[in-house]
Design a protein around this motif. Structure first.
Motif, PDB file in Angstrom:
ATOM      1  N   GLU A  21      86.986  46.015  95.135  1.00  0.00           N
ATOM      2  CA  GLU A  21      86.999  45.248  96.135  1.00  0.00           C
ATOM      3  C   GLU A  21      87.136  46.084  97.601  1.00  0.00           C
ATOM      4  O   GLU A  21      86.465  45.843  98.687  1.00  0.00           O
ATOM      5  CB  GLU A  21      88.406  44.255  96.160  1.00  0.00           C
ATOM      6  CG  GLU A  21      88.611  43.405  97.632  1.00  0.00           C
ATOM      7  CD  GLU A  21      87.495  42.400  97.827  1.00  0.00           C
ATOM      8  OE1 GLU A  21      87.473  41.972  98.977  1.00  0.00           O
ATOM      9  OE2 GLU A  21      86.972  41.716  96.903  1.00  0.00           O
ATOM     10  N   ARG A  25      84.105  46.181 100.301  1.00  0.00           N
ATOM     11  CA  ARG A  25      84.389  45.452 101.222  1.00  0.00           C
ATOM     12  C   ARG A  25      83.717  45.656 102.792  1.00  0.00           C
ATOM     13  O   ARG A  25      83.341  44.908 103.297  1.00  0.00           O
ATOM     14  CB  ARG A  25      85.916  45.110 101.616  1.00  0.00           C
ATOM     15  CG  ARG A  25      86.379  44.282 102.536  1.00  0.00           C
ATOM     16  CD  ARG A  25      87.998  43.983 102.852  1.00  0.00           C
ATOM     17  NE  ARG A  25      88.676  44.188 101.423  1.00  0.00           N
ATOM     18  CZ  ARG A  25      89.447  45.025 101.296  1.00  0.00           C
ATOM     19  NH1 ARG A  25      89.886  45.974 102.206  1.00  0.00           N
ATOM     20  NH2 ARG A  25      90.110  44.934 100.202  1.00  0.00           N
ATOM     21  N   LYS A  34      78.524  39.109  99.962  1.00  0.00           N
ATOM     22  CA  LYS A  34      79.075  40.270  99.015  1.00  0.00           C
ATOM     23  C   LYS A  34      78.097  41.132  98.220  1.00  0.00           C
ATOM     24  O   LYS A  34      77.159  40.543  97.682  1.00  0.00           O
ATOM     25  CB  LYS A  34      80.254  39.630  97.798  1.00  0.00           C
ATOM     26  CG  LYS A  34      81.197  39.137  98.603  1.00  0.00           C
ATOM     27  CD  LYS A  34      82.343  38.525  97.619  1.00  0.00           C
ATOM     28  CE  LYS A  34      83.747  38.165  98.057  1.00  0.00           C
ATOM     29  NZ  LYS A  34      84.424  37.708  96.949  1.00  0.00           N
ATOM     30  N   MET A  38      80.754  43.451  93.623  1.00  0.00           N
ATOM     31  CA  MET A  38      81.947  42.521  93.778  1.00  0.00           C
ATOM     32  C   MET A  38      81.838  41.300  93.201  1.00  0.00           C
ATOM     33  O   MET A  38      82.855  40.386  93.206  1.00  0.00           O
ATOM     34  CB  MET A  38      82.006  42.328  95.266  1.00  0.00           C
ATOM     35  CG  MET A  38      82.301  43.654  96.099  1.00  0.00           C
ATOM     36  SD  MET A  38      82.422  43.228  97.875  1.00  0.00           S
ATOM     37  CE  MET A  38      84.134  42.600  98.151  1.00  0.00           C
TER      38      MET A  38
END
Length: 150
Positions: A21, A25, A34, A38
């Motif tokens: 994550e 990110r 994403k 992810m």
């Protein structure tokens, strides 16, 4: 700095998911969604024995996902915790992936990354990977690269 690379266990899942994550990110805005890593099922990857963790001074700081294929080892994911980036751990994981591939008698290692992750493409190129093709898969524009291990 005491480090070890070992197969991941179910107990490692919270740390693995946190690293993924945090590491991916920053790319969400650039890609517009994403990135693939992810969305992966890390419990299944651990269960299959495809996921390794890099432990540094007792804490998991990186992950490596390797999936054997018919003609090459697939380096499916490599990620380092943001706090540990810039210390050469990504390169260390790439070298470990190549060693694992050689030990499994592969002559080639393959990876892919999103075309928007230009810094990753540059890193892989510096490490001897050559682009083989670009394709859109699962709504993501991917750049495939390979390295001859012969």
């Amino acid at each position: 700095m005491v480090q070890a690379l070992r197969l991941a266990t179910v107990a490692d899942l919270p740390a693995i998911e946190h690293i993924v994550e945090a590491a991916y990110r920053p790319y969400v805005v650039r890609i517009g969604r994403k990135p693939g890593p992810m969305l992966d099922n890390y419990a299944a990857l651990v269960e299959a024995g495809h996921l390794h963790v890099l432990v540094l001074d007792g804490d998991i700081q990186g992950i490596l996902v390797l999936i054997p294929q018919a003609d090459a080892m697939l380096l499916d994911n490599v990620a380092v915790a943001p706090a540990a980036q810039g210390r050469g751990l990504g390169r260390l994981l790439l070298l470990a992936a190549e060693d694992f591939a050689r030990e499994a008698a592969y002559r080639r290692i393959r990876l892919y990354t999103n075309e928007a992750m230009t810094e990753n493409i540059a890193l892989y190129s510096r490490c001897g990977y050559a682009e083989t093709h670009r394709i859109e898969e699962k709504g993501l524009r991917r750049v495939y690269m390979e390295k001859d291990l012969g």
